[in-house]
Design a protein around this motif. Structure first.
Motif, PDB file in Angstrom:
ATOM      1  N   ILE A  98       0.863  -1.175   0.000  1.00 62.49           N
ATOM      2  CA  ILE A  98       0.000   0.000   0.000  1.00 62.49           C
ATOM      3  C   ILE A  98       0.905   1.232   0.000  1.00 62.49           C
ATOM      4  CG2 ILE A  98      -1.718   1.290   1.334  1.00 62.49           C
ATOM      5  CD1 ILE A  98      -2.560  -1.472   2.484  1.00 62.49           C
ATOM      6  N   THR A  99       0.517   2.224  -0.798  1.00 64.45           N
ATOM      7  CA  THR A  99       1.381   3.394  -0.909  1.00 64.45           C
ATOM      8  C   THR A  99       0.626   4.682  -0.622  1.00 64.45           C
ATOM      9  OG1 THR A  99       0.927   3.374  -3.287  1.00 64.45           O
ATOM     10  CG2 THR A  99       3.017   2.432  -2.568  1.00 64.45           C
ATOM     11  N   VAL A 100       1.402   5.687  -0.247  1.00 69.60           N
ATOM     12  CA  VAL A 100       0.842   7.029  -0.142  1.00 69.60           C
ATOM     13  C   VAL A 100       0.869   7.581  -1.561  1.00 69.60           C
ATOM     14  CG1 VAL A 100       1.142   9.344   0.805  1.00 69.60           C
ATOM     15  CG2 VAL A 100       1.690   7.329   2.206  1.00 69.60           C
ATOM     16  N   ARG A 101      -0.298   7.739  -2.145  1.00 70.07           N
ATOM     17  CA  ARG A 101      -0.370   8.191  -3.536  1.00 70.07           C
ATOM     18  C   ARG A 101       0.057   9.641  -3.655  1.00 70.07           C
ATOM     19  NH1 ARG A 101       1.192   4.804  -5.611  1.00 70.07           N
ATOM     20  NH2 ARG A 101       0.763   5.820  -7.578  1.00 70.07           N
ATOM     21  N   CYS A 102      -0.438  10.457  -2.722  1.00 73.23           N
ATOM     22  CA  CYS A 102      -0.049  11.856  -2.736  1.00 73.23           C
ATOM     23  C   CYS A 102      -0.566  12.548  -1.491  1.00 73.23           C
ATOM     24  CB  CYS A 102      -0.576  12.567  -3.991  1.00 73.23           C
ATOM     25  SG  CYS A 102      -2.367  12.611  -4.126  1.00 73.23           S
ATOM     26  N   LEU A 103      -0.123  13.779  -1.322  1.00 75.77           N
ATOM     27  CA  LEU A 103      -0.569  14.612  -0.214  1.00 75.77           C
ATOM     28  C   LEU A 103      -1.386  15.765  -0.771  1.00 75.77           C
ATOM     29  CD1 LEU A 103       2.861  14.855   1.682  1.00 75.77           C
ATOM     30  CD2 LEU A 103       1.051  13.137   1.969  1.00 75.77           C
ATOM     31  N   VAL A 104      -2.490  16.058  -0.101  1.00 78.73           N
ATOM     32  CA  VAL A 104      -3.310  17.198  -0.514  1.00 78.73           C
ATOM     33  C   VAL A 104      -3.689  17.990   0.739  1.00 78.73           C
ATOM     34  CG1 VAL A 104      -4.305  16.037  -2.528  1.00 78.73           C
ATOM     35  CG2 VAL A 104      -5.461  15.865  -0.321  1.00 78.73           C
ATOM     36  N   MET A 105      -4.044  19.253   0.542  1.00 82.04           N
ATOM     37  CA  MET A 105      -4.545  20.037   1.665  1.00 82.04           C
ATOM     38  C   MET A 105      -6.042  19.760   1.780  1.00 82.04           C
ATOM     39  SD  MET A 105      -1.828  21.229   2.762  1.00 82.04           S
ATOM     40  CE  MET A 105      -2.435  22.277   4.106  1.00 82.04           C
ATOM     41  N   PRO A 106      -6.627  19.970   2.951  1.00 81.56           N
ATOM     42  CA  PRO A 106      -8.055  19.683   3.127  1.00 81.56           C
ATOM     43  C   PRO A 106      -8.937  20.393   2.103  1.00 81.56           C
ATOM     44  CG  PRO A 106      -7.024  20.082   5.246  1.00 81.56           C
ATOM     45  CD  PRO A 106      -5.993  20.419   4.201  1.00 81.56           C
ATOM     46  N   ASP A 107      -8.530  21.555   1.637  1.00 82.35           N
ATOM     47  CA  ASP A 107      -9.348  22.275   0.650  1.00 82.35           C
ATOM     48  C   ASP A 107      -9.042  21.829  -0.778  1.00 82.35           C
ATOM     49  OD1 ASP A 107      -6.884  23.343   0.078  1.00 82.35           O
ATOM     50  OD2 ASP A 107      -7.436  25.430   0.448  1.00 82.35           O
ATOM     51  N   GLY A 108      -8.207  20.792  -0.917  1.00 83.73           N
ATOM     52  CA  GLY A 108      -7.916  20.268  -2.242  1.00 83.73           C
ATOM     53  C   GLY A 108      -6.696  20.889  -2.900  1.00 83.73           C
ATOM     54  N   SER A 109      -6.110  21.874  -2.273  1.00 79.77           N
ATOM     55  CA  SER A 109      -4.958  22.527  -2.895  1.00 79.77           C
ATOM     56  C   SER A 109      -3.680  21.719  -2.664  1.00 79.77           C
ATOM     57  CB  SER A 109      -4.802  23.951  -2.347  1.00 79.77           C
ATOM     58  OG  SER A 109      -4.523  23.891  -0.961  1.00 79.77           O
ATOM     59  N   LEU A 110      -2.621  22.140  -3.335  1.00 75.64           N
ATOM     60  CA  LEU A 110      -1.346  21.428  -3.255  1.00 75.64           C
ATOM     61  C   LEU A 110      -0.553  21.873  -2.034  1.00 75.64           C
ATOM     62  CD1 LEU A 110      -0.430  21.854  -7.003  1.00 75.64           C
ATOM     63  CD2 LEU A 110      -0.472  19.637  -5.837  1.00 75.64           C
ATOM     64  N   PRO A 111      -0.066  20.948  -1.232  1.00 75.50           N
ATOM     65  CA  PRO A 111       0.796  21.339  -0.115  1.00 75.50           C
ATOM     66  C   PRO A 111       2.081  21.935  -0.675  1.00 75.50           C
ATOM     67  CG  PRO A 111       0.067  19.052   0.099  1.00 75.50           C
ATOM     68  CD  PRO A 111      -0.290  19.511  -1.290  1.00 75.50           C
ATOM     69  N   PRO A 112       2.495  23.091  -0.175  1.00 71.60           N
ATOM     70  CA  PRO A 112       3.700  23.730  -0.688  1.00 71.60           C
ATOM     71  C   PRO A 112       4.991  23.020  -0.280  1.00 71.60           C
ATOM     72  CG  PRO A 112       2.737  25.050   1.073  1.00 71.60           C
ATOM     73  CD  PRO A 112       1.786  23.942   0.803  1.00 71.60           C
ATOM     74  N   ALA A 113       4.924  22.174   0.751  1.00 67.37           N
ATOM     75  CA  ALA A 113       6.150  21.506   1.199  1.00 67.37           C
ATOM     76  C   ALA A 113       5.828  20.082   1.665  1.00 67.37           C
ATOM     77  CB  ALA A 113       6.787  22.286   2.330  1.00 67.37           C
TER      78      ALA A 113
END
Length: 470
Positions: free
Chosen positions: A441-456
């Motif tokens: 199982i993998t972490v596909r990606c990280l997102v912010m709760p509002d759907g935006s891209l985490p800057p870091a």
RNA sequence: CGGGGAAUGGCGCAGCUUGGUAGCGCGCCUGCUUUGGGAGCAGGAGGCCGGGAGUUCGAAUCUCCCUUCCCCGACCA
């Protein structure tokens, strides 16, 4: 007359269903060398539609197409430490050519950052030369141990964009712009696939990138598929290839580069996102054939009317094909077009003709109606629009249903058995990611709760999308 | 690389244990009847049984060696 199902049902064996559809819809064959594929005309026409739509968007974003060579000097790869480390296991290297051992082996490109970097260095002198926005459509080779047609093959077709910018902020903005305006928009509006746009964890980052962003889609079995990526390469490649420019202030500075790509893997994603037990379902905006006109009987009046109907629909801007092969049974042909996922089938026989009507079968709505030939084009446009909307709605609904909000690794593992989990990234972390990996199982990606891209990588509040993946 | 299987007409398989010169389904070809949800009947074509060596009067079948492929575990668009 209960026949055996045309395809292995998805619920019985999803991978088998996938293989069946690829063969029966005449999309592709395995190539003679393990891990290679032959893309058949129908499968290739789907890819051509994808290319046309993506290419148009790339050009709108200002990049221009070019072509760089298939062969890359081996020494180029070694100039960027992480890049070579990441790719060396899957490189195909040519050591003999022209009947002689080569002085310096050449690698078959697994991606083109290195050659393109070399030429960017040559072409970029001044800040006025930037941004340099390039794209190429090409084949690349990454030797695969566990190949799967379209999803993971040793050779595949793709588009790779490579850009150079004056600043980190400019490069980042462009990588993000491509992600949204080219990839996400294409996937949502044309492929009818809702994708999660997020940031890859350090573990999943492209070899040599400072940041990798991704579009992740959910397949019919709940697994995730990476549909496309966009990378910030920082100054890593600029440093390795000396992509330097003189700034307005007269200083020598290193450029900031990006790269981004989508591939024939999207064909596999399309199949697994929309396909059902009767075959493929292609969203109308993508479909190489939107409507097929089928003559049900061998009858001159019927055949003639089919021909004129096709002309009428072509004139109305519909991608239409006729099927006049009356020597083959109508049932067989109906099944074939369903397998191929053509959105609408029009069946025309003597009975329809007598009533000035045609039988319209909607692959996506699942309806079958007698409709008047008068004004058929307008009705078709409406049906095609509705089908496009319905496919996106269905895929979105499935993703919502099969995504669980969880707070612990154990719950995430459970959710990943059937779909996706959303879990606070701080509850996972690098150790949690390794623990999940042990269970495939993998972490596909990280997102912010509002759907935006985490800057870091460590932005507080980021949510990890956790799933099994192709 | 570690573990488990399989190589037989185009595709999917049976035959092998108990050796006797190859069969089934699908597909393909021909003809007739058909055609509104994978048509039916009849007649055909197509196979050095992965390669090599051995045992035997005789090997798809038994023995040994080789090769290839597939499935499950570490990376990737």
């Amino acid at each position: 007359m209960a026949k055996a199902p045309v395809l292995t049902p998805q619920a019985e064996d999803f991978p088998r269903w996938y293989q069946d559809i690829i063969s029966k819809a005449e999309l592709a064959d395995n190539g003679p060398v393990r891990g290679t594929m032959v893309i058949r005309p129908y499968g290739y026409s789907i890819w051509e539609q994808m290319q046309a739509e993506v290419d148009r968007r790339i050009k709108l974003a200002g990049a221009r197409n070019a072509y760089f060579p298939l062969f890359i000097p081996e020494s180029y790869l070694t100039r960027e430490a992480e890049h070579v480390e990441g790719f060396s296991p899957e490189l195909a290297v040519v050591t003999v050519a022209g009947g002689k051992e080569l002085e310096e082996p050449v690698v078959v490109r697994p991606t083109s950052e290195t050659v393109i970097g070399e030429f960017m260095a040559k072409w970029v002198q001044s800040y006025r030369d930037l941004p340099l926005l390039l794209n190429q459509w090409a084949n690349v080779v990454r030797w695969e141990l566990r190949p799967r047609v379209f999803l993971r093959t040793s050779e595949f077709l793709w588009q790779e964009g490579h850009t150079a910018h004056v600043s980190e902020a400019d490069g980042r903005a462009y990588a993000v712009r491509i992600l949204h305006e080219v990839y996400e928009s294409f996937m949502r509006d044309v492929l009818a696939m809702p994708v999660v746009v997020g940031r890859k964890t350090a573990k999943e980052r492209f070899a040599g990138a400072t940041n990798t962003m991704t579009c992740e889609a959910m397949m019919g079995d709940g697994k995730a598929l990476q549909m496309g990526t966009s990378h910030e390469l920082g100054q890593n490649f600029a440093r390795a290839f000396d992509i330097a420019f003189q700034s307005a202030e007269g200083q020598q500075e290193l450029a900031w580069t990006t790269s981004w790509g989508v591939s024939t893997r999207m064909v596999g994603g399309l199949i697994m996102c929309h396909g059902d037990d009767a075959g493929l379902r292609i969203p109308p905006r993508l479909a190489p054939v939107q409507v097929v006109v089928m003559a049900v009987r061998e009858d001159d009046a019927v055949i003639d009317r089919c021909r004129s109907l096709v002309d009428e629909l072509l004139a109305a801007g519909i991608r239409v094909e006729s099927d006049l092969r009356t020597e083959t049974s109508a049932g067989r042909r109906a099944t074939d077009w369903e397998l191929k996922g053509v959105p609408v089938r029009l069946e025309l026989g003597p009975r329809d003709l007598a009533e000035g009507a045609v039988t319209m079968i909607d692959r996506i709505a699942g309806t079958k109606d007698a409709v008047p030939l008068d004004g058929i084009a307008i009705r078709l446009h409406a049906a095609l629009d509705a089908a496009q909307t319905a496919l996106l709605a269905q895929a979105t609904a499935r993703r919502e249903e099969r995504t669980a909000e969880v707070t612990t690794i154990e719950e995430a593992v459970e959710a990943a058995a059937t779909g996706w989990a959303r879990i606070p990234w701080r509850a996972v972390g690098v150790e949690g990611e390794a623990a999940l990996a042990a269970q495939a199982i993998t972490v596909r990606c990280l997102v912010m709760p509002d759907g935006s891209l985490p800057p870091a990588d460590d932005t507080p509040g980021a949510v990890a999308i956790v799933a099994r993946a192709y």
